[in-house]
Design a protein around this motif. Sequence first.
Motif, PDB file in Angstrom:
ATOM      1  N   LYS A   7       0.851  -1.206   0.000  1.00  0.00           N
ATOM      2  CA  LYS A   7       0.000   0.000   0.000  1.00  0.00           C
ATOM      3  C   LYS A   7       0.878   1.245   0.000  1.00  0.00           C
ATOM      4  CE  LYS A   7      -3.982  -1.922   2.280  1.00  0.00           C
ATOM      5  NZ  LYS A   7      -5.286  -1.915   2.350  1.00  0.00           N
ATOM      6  N   GLN A   8       0.330   2.293  -0.570  1.00  0.00           N
ATOM      7  CA  GLN A   8       1.004   3.589  -0.565  1.00  0.00           C
ATOM      8  C   GLN A   8       0.378   4.428   0.539  1.00  0.00           C
ATOM      9  OE1 GLN A   8       3.536   4.637  -2.752  1.00  0.00           O
ATOM     10  NE2 GLN A   8       3.565   2.475  -3.372  1.00  0.00           N
ATOM     11  N   TYR A   9       1.210   5.041   1.342  1.00  0.00           N
ATOM     12  CA  TYR A   9       0.691   5.832   2.466  1.00  0.00           C
ATOM     13  C   TYR A   9       1.147   7.280   2.367  1.00  0.00           C
ATOM     14  CZ  TYR A   9      -0.171   1.297   4.678  1.00  0.00           C
ATOM     15  OH  TYR A   9      -0.600   0.028   4.969  1.00  0.00           O
ATOM     16  N   PHE A  65       2.523  11.323  13.683  1.00  0.00           N
ATOM     17  CA  PHE A  65       2.325  11.221  12.237  1.00  0.00           C
ATOM     18  C   PHE A  65       1.075  10.423  11.933  1.00  0.00           C
ATOM     19  CE2 PHE A  65       6.826  11.558  13.124  1.00  0.00           C
ATOM     20  CZ  PHE A  65       7.190  12.618  12.317  1.00  0.00           C
ATOM     21  N   LEU A  66       0.342  10.927  10.984  1.00  0.00           N
ATOM     22  CA  LEU A  66      -0.828  10.191  10.510  1.00  0.00           C
ATOM     23  C   LEU A  66      -0.491   9.613   9.144  1.00  0.00           C
ATOM     24  CD1 LEU A  66      -3.857   9.416  10.623  1.00  0.00           C
ATOM     25  CD2 LEU A  66      -4.365  11.657   9.641  1.00  0.00           C
ATOM     26  N   LEU A  67      -0.721   8.343   8.985  1.00  0.00           N
ATOM     27  CA  LEU A  67      -0.481   7.688   7.695  1.00  0.00           C
ATOM     28  C   LEU A  67      -1.829   7.281   7.127  1.00  0.00           C
ATOM     29  CD1 LEU A  67       2.316   7.401   9.126  1.00  0.00           C
ATOM     30  CD2 LEU A  67       2.519   5.181   8.039  1.00  0.00           C
ATOM     31  N   GLU A  68      -2.080   7.684   5.891  1.00  0.00           N
ATOM     32  CA  GLU A  68      -3.353   7.323   5.267  1.00  0.00           C
ATOM     33  C   GLU A  68      -3.081   6.711   3.903  1.00  0.00           C
ATOM     34  OE1 GLU A  68      -6.581  10.548   6.569  1.00  0.00           O
ATOM     35  OE2 GLU A  68      -4.652  11.384   5.948  1.00  0.00           O
ATOM     36  N   GLU A  69      -3.766   5.616   3.660  1.00  0.00           N
ATOM     37  CA  GLU A  69      -3.550   4.947   2.379  1.00  0.00           C
ATOM     38  C   GLU A  69      -3.998   5.838   1.229  1.00  0.00           C
ATOM     39  OE1 GLU A  69      -5.786   1.349   1.859  1.00  0.00           O
ATOM     40  OE2 GLU A  69      -4.901   0.986  -0.111  1.00  0.00           O
ATOM     41  N   VAL A  70      -3.173   5.899   0.197  1.00  0.00           N
ATOM     42  CA  VAL A  70      -3.542   6.636  -1.009  1.00  0.00           C
ATOM     43  C   VAL A  70      -3.893   5.584  -2.048  1.00  0.00           C
ATOM     44  CG1 VAL A  70      -2.723   8.269  -2.745  1.00  0.00           C
ATOM     45  CG2 VAL A  70      -1.842   8.386  -0.413  1.00  0.00           C
ATOM     46  N   LYS A  71      -5.109   5.685  -2.578  1.00  0.00           N
ATOM     47  CA  LYS A  71      -5.514   4.615  -3.518  1.00  0.00           C
ATOM     48  C   LYS A  71      -5.274   5.049  -4.952  1.00  0.00           C
ATOM     49  CE  LYS A  71      -8.313   1.941  -0.578  1.00  0.00           C
ATOM     50  NZ  LYS A  71      -9.555   1.907   0.089  1.00  0.00           N
TER      51      LYS A  71
END
Length: 752
Positions: A688-690, A746-752
């Motif tokens: 996954k990309q974050y 840090f907040l990591l959020e998946e980039v779809k």
Amino acid sequence: MFYAKINKMNSNKFLALTFVFAISTGMYAQKVNPNKELIVLKTKNTSAVYAINSDSMVYLYYYGKRLSNTADFVRYDGPPVGPIISAYSGKKFTEPALFAVHSNGLLSTELKYLSHNIKASGDTIETVNVLLKDKLLPFYITVYFKVFYNEDIIQTWCTYSNNEPGTVTLKKFASASIPVLSEKYFLTKFYGSWFGEMKMEDVELKQGITSIESKQGVRTSHTFNPSFIVSLNQPATETTGELIGGTLAWSGSWKLSFEKDAEGKLNIICGINEFASEYPLKPGDEFSTAPLLFTYSSEGKGLMSRNFHSWARKYGIQDGNQLRPVVLNSWEGNFFEFDEKKVIAMIQDAATMGVEMFVLDDGWFGSNKYQRDNDAMGLGDWDVNKKRFPKGLDKTIEEAKKQNIKFGIWVEAEMVNEKSEVYEKHPDWVLKENGRPQYAERNNYVLDLTNPQVQKYVFESVSKVIVQNNYISYVKWDCNSPVTNPYAPYLQANEQQQFWVKYIQSFYKICDSLIKTHPNITFQVCASGGGRVDYGSLQYFHEFWASDNTDALQRIYIQNGTSHFFPAISMAAHVAPVPNGITQRITPLKYRFDVSMSGRLGIELLPSTLKPEELIFAKEAVRTYKNIRPIVQFGNLYRLVSPYQSSLASLMYVTDNKDKSVVFVYQTQRMFGDFYPNIKLQGLHPDKQYKVNEINVDSSSKKSFNDIESVYSGEFLMSQGLNAGYWGKQGVLSVNLMSEFASAVFLLEEVK
Ligand code: GLA
């Protein structure tokens, strides 16, 4: 389907066993019993194999990584690791789980298997009970295993039943014995005190017994917590090593002992402390022990903690699937210095900050004669303190309603002050040793909860507080003394040794009635801070107060220790004033928030003492927390760098589907020359990309993290990691946390 299957078959293959290998079997060797019956407990990743041997007793042969085929155990004739439960038998001299004096005076118990059965509750829980009987006498033990398949947790306890013609006296009545065999054993103990809970110490277990215990009766998780990790062969790390982790669900005196015997085996005995106790069972009586929860991990302590956390959120705490509100608690902001006006102002400020629950702590109650002005009076008189609230709590509660903020209240219902009307009316309701001086820790006398009238009074007092002030939705249940003067007036002289058990049984009975009568109340358990952090209490509570120590630096350590067994959702962590009341340490507001935001965030200061820019930051921090709250409260914990290991400590939470994560990094005390390798993240999906963003940034200081082009693969973040000890200019995935009490989230959020 999966677990606890009875296998009655022969197999041709011999299975390589992980930690059951051939050693000299000494006088306890068991002969092979062809076609012997197996009792197999299976979870998603672990198996425990018990077998009924030729001597008709049940033995543990294997506990470890899940085995796909256990049939070979049927004809395996090597020695077992140890019995399913150890009783003093007159031929085995290691510490037993059970020591009973039988009705005919016999001191030994020799057990044989009678039967077992398996009951499924739904798809993922199965309870296996194994019935054993003394070979000579009608004395029975049922050993229970509740197997939580998905969480890899086994809950075990037993009942001791007497069918003999006379009384059997239980002199030791532990819940479980877990035999283990490996080359070496390393015990992690969780110890501490008021203000310094859940420190950790690792010791190698050598020959002999190592015990940890509490004899305090109540407030029993202060000196030690009833939890342990035994690493096998070598000390486990966060991510590597085999271990067994366990925690006893009992809120009274308890004892865990670890005995390495002459054969090199380790016998772990866990249960209620037999100190100053004995339990007589009349004919027909039975005694159920406290449950022990345990798990096996082959991937270190991190996995062990995640097993306990996911179990706890589903089964171990109240409403573990519901988000917790942000709390403002009045204690450290006011102590006993407050009145209605001040409280109303706090509620208004709390609402401005985005707080969702205001909790009025100690000092709000009393009687006409004894207003609770300080901790020496009024405890036990549960009317509203007329000096502080001349017309009751109505006006205050109205304000909370107006501000759309929930209202909670503090009680300490198991204890009273000498200066209270209830004590004056009922001096026989407290523990008292006639003729000896009466001890009062923090001016508290402990109520005799074995007395049904006292149980009724405690239940009704708390119920009355909830019902009369009908907006209350949170109760902080405190308990500020151990058992002193241990003599219960309600019990007969010859029943006093049962007091320790009966007290806790009564406490649980009261808690059970309260949660059933008031199902919408959130209950916090507190005992001078973290003195009741155990899964016995937590079955009735939503959360615990981890410590009275709110110094952010020390909280990093306390919360790290606590997190080994208890999930973030249950760990109340509050931002308190500086200089800290106890340590006098001054830490930045951001640091205090960053530390508290890794648990169930609350605030415990007078908002009006914050500077305008601090208030703005606090408000924003609360908003930020609400955004990351589901990740922290429901997520999977990875302790990345321990504060014991480096002055740059770090932890992170990852959602179940790995689409979001929050990473916390704290500088504790950097010494010149300290070197910080990159912090490698864990638990992400490699493919996954974050998008990585620093959050909860103090706008008065420069944002420390450059988020340009900050999208990375999980694989990169887990192998290359984050640099938080970067000297020079800050850059991509580098943040300067070199100075004392610097921190970042840090907040990591998946980039779809
Ligand atoms: C205990 C608790 C504190 C506070 C005080 C009030 O010490 O741990 O949080 O509630 O009592 O007296």
